[in-house]
Design an enzyme around this catalytic site. Structure first.
Site, short mmCIF file in Angstrom:
data_model
loop_
_atom_site.label_atom_id
_atom_site.label_comp_id
_atom_site.label_asym_id
_atom_site.label_seq_id
_atom_site.Cartn_x
_atom_site.Cartn_y
_atom_site.Cartn_z
N GLY A 196 0.83 -1.20 0.00
CA GLY A 196 0.00 0.00 0.00
C GLY A 196 0.86 1.25 0.00
CG HIS A 197 0.04 4.36 -2.16
ND1 HIS A 197 -0.61 5.13 -3.09
CD2 HIS A 197 0.59 3.34 -2.85
CE1 HIS A 197 -0.47 4.60 -4.29
NE2 HIS A 197 0.24 3.50 -4.17
N GLY A 198 0.79 3.45 2.58
CA GLY A 198 1.09 3.86 3.93
C GLY A 198 -0.10 4.39 4.69
#
Length: 319
Positions: free
Chosen positions: A239-241
């Site tokens: 994911g992107h965090g």
């Protein structure tokens, strides 16, 4: 004389369209309203019929999705309801892959005191549309439906469910107060576009606890007007965090405050901890934000504060 239709179960509740006689919570099984769990028959009408009974019940009531694979087009669980309601998903609810008439697939709206629980699965079947309908970094696009949207709700609990391969966002909270999300799983491939795990907008007093989120966009994104949010013991990756933002897209956005990320683990994510706003954004405050005891493993960009989130500042994209 009262007639009760349905199957009696051990605890004295009844499954089906009739009301129980003892005053205990009533369980309404969607298969008693015509749902067929074969993964092919569209069952949205059965959900609607069962929901009408649950929402009208003067005592706490449950909509039961038993074992099986229940295909359904857009489902709206609208209130207000007369008492506490539970949606218990034991099997799988699968989305249709065409005919997106609404911006969300499953919508809970104006329903206070609601519990969505598992151990079943909400399957968005996004893999069928990502290549053609997913936004990615396109200049213009129509974002596919969110799998689960909660709007104008007070007192919400979500537990035990899995959300798999949403077409876009897995879960979206908007104008929702007093939320407890725990022990859930959110799963989508790293390359799936715009599949944010949990996105918040104007959401207050939210707890996201003890959960696994691995997806193609932000694991959790805290948007405008959200306050007193705790994300704790969440495993994120891919994911992107864990993100605050994107902020500042709209004029006169409400402030964001009291955001706490604690004891979370990031594994194989593009970003770790991120605060992001749009370039040329409208003025608002993002204050009292805490990141504590975060473990990062194989994270490309551990910490980012970005006030010019350029590639998302395009027509049609949500950030």
């Amino acid at each position: 004389m009262a007639l009760v239709f349905g199957s009696c179960v051990a605890n004295g509740e009844y499954l089906g369209g009739g009301r129980e006689l003892t005053g205990n919570p009533t369980v309404f099984d969607i298969t008693h309203f015509g749902a067929v769990g074969d993964g092919r028959t569209n069952t949205f009408k059965a959900f609607l019929k069962a929901w009408i009974q649950v929402c009208a019940s003067p005592v706490p009531a449950t909509l039961l999705v038993p074992r099986g694979n229940f295909l359904a087009g857009p489902i709206i669980f609208a209130g207000p309801c007369k008492s506490h309601v539970t949606v218990n998903v034991q099997g799988t609810i699968s989305a249709t892959t065409s005919g997106f008439a609404t911006p969300e697939w499953i919508l809970f709206e104006r329903v206070d005191n609601v519990h969505l629980t598992g151990p079943g699965t909400i399957h968005g079947r996004g893999e069928a549309v990502w290549a053609t309908d997913g936004c990615g970094k396109k200049f213009k696009c129509n974002l596919p439906p969110t799998s689960l949207k909660f709007r104008n709700i007070v007192n919400l609990e979500v537990s035990g469910i899995s959300s798999v391969n949403a077409k876009a966002f897995h879960m979206f909270l908007v104008k929702t107060v007093n939320v407890n999300i725990h022990n859930i799983k959110i799963i989508a491939p790293a390359e799936s576009p715009n599949t944010d795990g949990i996105h918040l907008s104007n959401a207050d007093n939210v707890k996201i606890l003890d959960s696994f989120i691995g997806t193609g966009d932000d694991c959790v994104s805290v948007g405008r007007g959200s306050n007193n949010v705790t994300v704790e013991r969440v495993i994120c990756g891919p994911g992107h965090g864990l993100s605050v933002g994107s902020l500042g897209k709209y004029p006169n956005e409400e402030d964001v405050s009291g955001i706490h990320f604690r004891n979370c683990t990031m594994r194989n994510t593009d970003n770790g901890l991120r605060i992001k706003s749009w370039g040329g954004s409208s003025p608002s405050k993002a204050i009292d934000i805490h990141f504590e005891d975060i473990i990062m493993e194989n994270v490309k960009n551990p910490i980012i504060i970005d006030q010019c989130h350029v590639w998302l500042n395009l027509p049609g994209l949500t950030g």
